[in-house]
Design a protein around this motif. Structure first.
Motif, PDB file in Angstrom:
ATOM      1  N   MET A 244       0.811  -1.215   0.000  1.00 49.52           N
ATOM      2  CA  MET A 244       0.000   0.000   0.000  1.00 49.52           C
ATOM      3  C   MET A 244       0.845   1.266   0.000  1.00 49.52           C
ATOM      4  O   MET A 244       0.558   2.217  -0.724  1.00 49.52           O
ATOM      5  CB  MET A 244      -0.928   0.002   1.216  1.00 49.52           C
ATOM      6  CG  MET A 244      -1.846   1.210   1.292  1.00 49.52           C
ATOM      7  SD  MET A 244      -2.756   1.289   2.857  1.00 49.52           S
ATOM      8  CE  MET A 244      -1.479   1.944   3.965  1.00 49.52           C
ATOM      9  N   GLY A 245       1.898   1.292   0.817  1.00 42.92           N
ATOM     10  CA  GLY A 245       2.686   2.510   0.927  1.00 42.92           C
ATOM     11  C   GLY A 245       1.818   3.679   1.342  1.00 42.92           C
ATOM     12  O   GLY A 245       1.055   3.602   2.314  1.00 42.92           O
ATOM     13  N   ASP A 246       1.905   4.769   0.602  1.00 44.00           N
ATOM     14  CA  ASP A 246       1.121   5.966   0.911  1.00 44.00           C
ATOM     15  C   ASP A 246      -0.268   5.954   0.288  1.00 44.00           C
ATOM     16  O   ASP A 246      -1.068   6.852   0.553  1.00 44.00           O
ATOM     17  CB  ASP A 246       1.867   7.215   0.423  1.00 44.00           C
ATOM     18  CG  ASP A 246       3.142   7.475   1.201  1.00 44.00           C
ATOM     19  OD1 ASP A 246       3.111   7.336   2.437  1.00 44.00           O
ATOM     20  OD2 ASP A 246       4.165   7.795   0.577  1.00 44.00           O
ATOM     21  N   PHE A 247      -0.569   4.936  -0.539  1.00 46.25           N
ATOM     22  CA  PHE A 247      -1.774   4.989  -1.346  1.00 46.25           C
ATOM     23  C   PHE A 247      -2.943   4.240  -0.698  1.00 46.25           C
ATOM     24  O   PHE A 247      -3.466   3.260  -1.246  1.00 46.25           O
ATOM     25  CB  PHE A 247      -1.483   4.461  -2.749  1.00 46.25           C
ATOM     26  CG  PHE A 247      -0.388   5.251  -3.424  1.00 46.25           C
ATOM     27  CD1 PHE A 247      -0.603   6.557  -3.831  1.00 46.25           C
ATOM     28  CD2 PHE A 247       0.864   4.697  -3.625  1.00 46.25           C
ATOM     29  CE1 PHE A 247       0.401   7.293  -4.433  1.00 46.25           C
ATOM     30  CE2 PHE A 247       1.878   5.418  -4.221  1.00 46.25           C
ATOM     31  CZ  PHE A 247       1.647   6.727  -4.632  1.00 46.25           C
ATOM     32  N   ALA A 248      -3.348   4.717   0.467  1.00 43.98           N
ATOM     33  CA  ALA A 248      -4.475   4.103   1.163  1.00 43.98           C
ATOM     34  C   ALA A 248      -5.738   4.186   0.327  1.00 43.98           C
ATOM     35  O   ALA A 248      -6.513   3.223   0.238  1.00 43.98           O
ATOM     36  CB  ALA A 248      -4.681   4.790   2.513  1.00 43.98           C
ATOM     37  N   GLY A 249      -5.964   5.329  -0.288  1.00 45.83           N
ATOM     38  CA  GLY A 249      -7.163   5.491  -1.106  1.00 45.83           C
ATOM     39  C   GLY A 249      -7.176   4.570  -2.301  1.00 45.83           C
ATOM     40  O   GLY A 249      -8.212   3.973  -2.630  1.00 45.83           O
ATOM     41  N   GLY A 250      -6.019   4.433  -2.972  1.00 47.35           N
ATOM     42  CA  GLY A 250      -5.949   3.545  -4.129  1.00 47.35           C
ATOM     43  C   GLY A 250      -6.270   2.109  -3.761  1.00 47.35           C
ATOM     44  O   GLY A 250      -6.930   1.398  -4.516  1.00 47.35           O
ATOM     45  N   MET A 251      -5.815   1.667  -2.592  1.00 49.05           N
ATOM     46  CA  MET A 251      -6.107   0.314  -2.130  1.00 49.05           C
ATOM     47  C   MET A 251      -7.571   0.162  -1.752  1.00 49.05           C
ATOM     48  O   MET A 251      -8.258  -0.771  -2.185  1.00 49.05           O
ATOM     49  CB  MET A 251      -5.216  -0.045  -0.946  1.00 49.05           C
ATOM     50  CG  MET A 251      -5.421  -1.460  -0.429  1.00 49.05           C
ATOM     51  SD  MET A 251      -4.481  -1.824   1.087  1.00 49.05           S
ATOM     52  CE  MET A 251      -5.465  -0.943   2.312  1.00 49.05           C
ATOM     53  N   LYS A 253     -10.287   1.964  -2.464  1.00 45.27           N
ATOM     54  CA  LYS A 253     -11.263   2.129  -3.550  1.00 45.27           C
ATOM     55  C   LYS A 253     -11.326   0.881  -4.420  1.00 45.27           C
ATOM     56  O   LYS A 253     -12.405   0.498  -4.881  1.00 45.27           O
ATOM     57  CB  LYS A 253     -10.911   3.356  -4.381  1.00 45.27           C
ATOM     58  CG  LYS A 253     -11.128   4.667  -3.644  1.00 45.27           C
ATOM     59  CD  LYS A 253     -10.591   5.857  -4.427  1.00 45.27           C
ATOM     60  CE  LYS A 253     -10.687   7.144  -3.623  1.00 45.27           C
ATOM     61  NZ  LYS A 253     -10.088   8.303  -4.340  1.00 45.27           N
ATOM     62  N   TYR A 254     -10.180   0.237  -4.635  1.00 46.40           N
ATOM     63  CA  TYR A 254     -10.193  -0.977  -5.443  1.00 46.40           C
ATOM     64  C   TYR A 254     -10.835  -2.131  -4.688  1.00 46.40           C
ATOM     65  O   TYR A 254     -11.605  -2.912  -5.270  1.00 46.40           O
ATOM     66  CB  TYR A 254      -8.764  -1.340  -5.848  1.00 46.40           C
ATOM     67  CG  TYR A 254      -8.700  -2.378  -6.947  1.00 46.40           C
ATOM     68  CD1 TYR A 254      -8.990  -2.040  -8.268  1.00 46.40           C
ATOM     69  CD2 TYR A 254      -8.353  -3.699  -6.674  1.00 46.40           C
ATOM     70  CE1 TYR A 254      -8.936  -2.979  -9.283  1.00 46.40           C
ATOM     71  CE2 TYR A 254      -8.295  -4.656  -7.679  1.00 46.40           C
ATOM     72  CZ  TYR A 254      -8.591  -4.289  -8.984  1.00 46.40           C
ATOM     73  OH  TYR A 254      -8.541  -5.235  -9.984  1.00 46.40           O
ATOM     74  N   ILE A 255     -10.534  -2.229  -3.398  1.00 47.68           N
ATOM     75  CA  ILE A 255     -11.144  -3.291  -2.596  1.00 47.68           C
ATOM     76  C   ILE A 255     -12.654  -3.081  -2.476  1.00 47.68           C
ATOM     77  O   ILE A 255     -13.412  -4.051  -2.409  1.00 47.68           O
ATOM     78  CB  ILE A 255     -10.469  -3.377  -1.212  1.00 47.68           C
ATOM     79  CG1 ILE A 255      -9.044  -3.917  -1.365  1.00 47.68           C
ATOM     80  CG2 ILE A 255     -11.265  -4.262  -0.249  1.00 47.68           C
ATOM     81  CD1 ILE A 255      -8.247  -3.958  -0.074  1.00 47.68           C
ATOM     82  N   ALA A 256     -13.100  -1.829  -2.488  1.00 46.81           N
ATOM     83  CA  ALA A 256     -14.549  -1.572  -2.464  1.00 46.81           C
ATOM     84  C   ALA A 256     -15.228  -2.167  -3.691  1.00 46.81           C
ATOM     85  O   ALA A 256     -16.364  -2.655  -3.622  1.00 46.81           O
ATOM     86  CB  ALA A 256     -14.807  -0.064  -2.388  1.00 46.81           C
ATOM     87  N   ARG A 257     -14.520  -2.150  -4.831  1.00 52.71           N
ATOM     88  CA  ARG A 257     -15.084  -2.708  -6.075  1.00 52.71           C
ATOM     89  C   ARG A 257     -14.790  -4.193  -6.233  1.00 52.71           C
ATOM     90  O   ARG A 257     -15.487  -4.895  -6.969  1.00 52.71           O
ATOM     91  CB  ARG A 257     -14.540  -1.945  -7.286  1.00 52.71           C
ATOM     92  CG  ARG A 257     -14.852  -0.460  -7.286  1.00 52.71           C
ATOM     93  CD  ARG A 257     -14.533   0.185  -8.635  1.00 52.71           C
ATOM     94  NE  ARG A 257     -13.152  -0.005  -9.047  1.00 52.71           N
ATOM     95  CZ  ARG A 257     -12.148   0.792  -8.704  1.00 52.71           C
ATOM     96  NH1 ARG A 257     -12.382   1.841  -7.916  1.00 52.71           N
ATOM     97  NH2 ARG A 257     -10.926   0.560  -9.138  1.00 52.71           N
ATOM     98  N   HIS A 258     -13.733  -4.656  -5.560  1.00 52.35           N
ATOM     99  CA  HIS A 258     -13.323  -6.064  -5.644  1.00 52.35           C
ATOM    100  C   HIS A 258     -13.112  -6.559  -4.210  1.00 52.35           C
ATOM    101  O   HIS A 258     -11.979  -6.671  -3.744  1.00 52.35           O
ATOM    102  CB  HIS A 258     -12.033  -6.200  -6.458  1.00 52.35           C
ATOM    103  CG  HIS A 258     -12.128  -5.587  -7.823  1.00 52.35           C
ATOM    104  ND1 HIS A 258     -11.918  -4.234  -8.061  1.00 52.35           N
ATOM    105  CD2 HIS A 258     -12.430  -6.131  -9.036  1.00 52.35           C
ATOM    106  CE1 HIS A 258     -12.065  -3.984  -9.342  1.00 52.35           C
ATOM    107  NE2 HIS A 258     -12.383  -5.108  -9.950  1.00 52.35           N
ATOM    108  N   PRO A 259     -14.186  -6.858  -3.510  1.00 54.62           N
ATOM    109  CA  PRO A 259     -14.121  -7.064  -2.054  1.00 54.62           C
ATOM    110  C   PRO A 259     -13.302  -8.272  -1.614  1.00 54.62           C
ATOM    111  O   PRO A 259     -13.276  -9.324  -2.249  1.00 54.62           O
ATOM    112  CB  PRO A 259     -15.594  -7.245  -1.663  1.00 54.62           C
ATOM    113  CG  PRO A 259     -16.371  -6.656  -2.790  1.00 54.62           C
ATOM    114  CD  PRO A 259     -15.559  -6.916  -4.010  1.00 54.62           C
ATOM    115  N   VAL A 260     -12.626  -8.071  -0.506  1.00 52.42           N
ATOM    116  CA  VAL A 260     -12.007  -9.126   0.298  1.00 52.42           C
ATOM    117  C   VAL A 260     -12.645  -8.975   1.680  1.00 52.42           C
ATOM    118  O   VAL A 260     -12.797  -7.841   2.156  1.00 52.42           O
ATOM    119  CB  VAL A 260     -10.482  -8.944   0.383  1.00 52.42           C
ATOM    120  CG1 VAL A 260      -9.867  -9.999   1.276  1.00 52.42           C
ATOM    121  CG2 VAL A 260      -9.864  -8.994  -1.001  1.00 52.42           C
TER     122      VAL A 260
END
Length: 371
Positions: A244-251, A253-260
């Protein structure tokens, strides 16, 4: 050089501007085009022109070339511009041979190019780690050469990057299940200096691999120390750990569309304070701690508001207020992350780690805990 094109070894830009570069996929396309052209026509074209996915025409000089009975090989040096790319300066090599009639275009992994060993990536298991867009670029270029020569587009293309196996250890490939070397990447053919897109794309691929493996729990961390704590606490396998690094939003938002089902975010107090305050990019150059807001929160915990507002760093504030502030930030960060996930069937928890690698606070759906 054609009027519509520009050279792949670009001139220095004015002070303050950063040079763009070219992806391994673009370099591989140029090398394969040059080699196939020599194989089909008996003549080398140097520099060789290719068309990038968005229509730009680019000339690539060849570093070296060779040929033998039924094959030709060309090398293009990867120029990543001013991006800190581990493959900058690598020799991207394509060896092209005529394939069996009707066999079409076949790709092979040579030295330093990895092989896909886990599902979830855009290339099937067992295939060379050559992504779809570079495959399309090479296929289109070689089909044009074959059509012009009046022959079938039956080619065997072996891509290699000498030293690529060592370079790959500095990438996410081993964690994603790409073994033996690098991936041949690129969607536009162009590398933008310090672009966030490549990092975020790797996070996405990590989620894809985790989902394909049926994992119910993944974790993203802001750094190596936080990652070690999260992995050890939950006993997660390597391919559950997202870079993830600094990209919390990038992670998120993608998980929201591709749930774990469950995602853990682990990080230090400063980074998680920014997440708690609504920042989705936690890089120091793109978001800052709002000390007025932090002081307001600390005041609700009995701290001196003015003292916290005057702090130089978030960790200074944590040192003054202690565990209550850590717990409050962990819970606020969890709520912000859960809001990004919206109605997705994903539960999020937060691990707040100090600089020594100690777990300071844990926030999950059951509440906030202090170890």
């Amino acid at each position: 050089m054609s009027q519509s094109g520009y050279t792949a070894r670009m001139t220095r830009k004015p002070a303050g501007e950063l040079r763009t570069g070219f992806t391994t996929g673009a370099c591989a396309t140029a090398a394969a085009t040059a080699a196939a052209g020599a194989l089909v026509t008996g003549e080398w074209v140097d520099p060789v022109e290719i068309t990038l996915p968005r229509g730009q025409k680019v000339l690539f000089p060849l570093e070296s070339r060779a040929e033998g009975a039924g094959w030709a090989r060309a090398v293009v040096v990867k120029d990543a511009g001013d991006d800190p790319d581990v493959t900058h300066g690598a020799n991207v090599t394509a060896t092209v041979a005529r394939g069996a009639t009707g066999g079409g275009l076949r790709f092979f992994a040579g030295e330093g190019v990895g092989t896909v060993t886990r599902p979830g990536l855009p290339v099937p298991v067992g295939e060379p780690a050559i992504n779809p867009v570079p495959r399309e670029m090479i296929g289109r270029s070689l089909a044009d050469l074959a059509e012009a020569a009046g022959i079938s587009a039956d080619f065997d293309v072996t891509l290699s990057v000498p030293g690529g196996a060592e370079l790959a250890e500095r990438t996410w490939n081993p964690r994603l299940g790409i073994l033996g070397g690098l991936s041949i990447l690129g969607t536009t053919g162009i590398v933008r200096p310090f672009s966030c897109a490549a990092w975020i794309a790797s996070i996405h691929r990590g989620v894809d691999v985790a989902r394909a493996a049926g994992l119910a729990h993944v974790a993203g961390a802001t750094g190596a120390t936080s990652e070690k704590v999260a992995q050890a606490r939950f006993g997660l396998p390597d391919h559950a750990m997202l870079d993830m690094g600094d990209f919390a939003g990038g992670m998120l938002k993608y998980i929201a569309r591709h749930p774990v089902p469950r995602v853990t975010i682990a990080g230090g107090f400063g980074k998680l304070t920014k997440l708690a305050q609504g920042a989705m990019d936690l890089h120091s150059g793109r978001s800052q701690v709002d000390f007025e807001q932090l002081a307001d929160l600390a005041a609700t915990l009995g701290a001196d508001r003015a003292e916290i507002a005057a702090c130089n760093t978030a960790n200074q504030a944590l040192g003054i207020v202690g565990a209550p502030l850590a717990c409050a930030i962990a819970e606020a960060a969890r709520m912000k992350a859960q809001a990004v996930l919206s109605d997705a069937p994903v539960e999020v928890d937060i691990l707040l780690i100090d600089r020594a690698g100690n777990l300071v606070a844990l926030a999950d759906s059951k509440g906030v805990h202090v170890p």
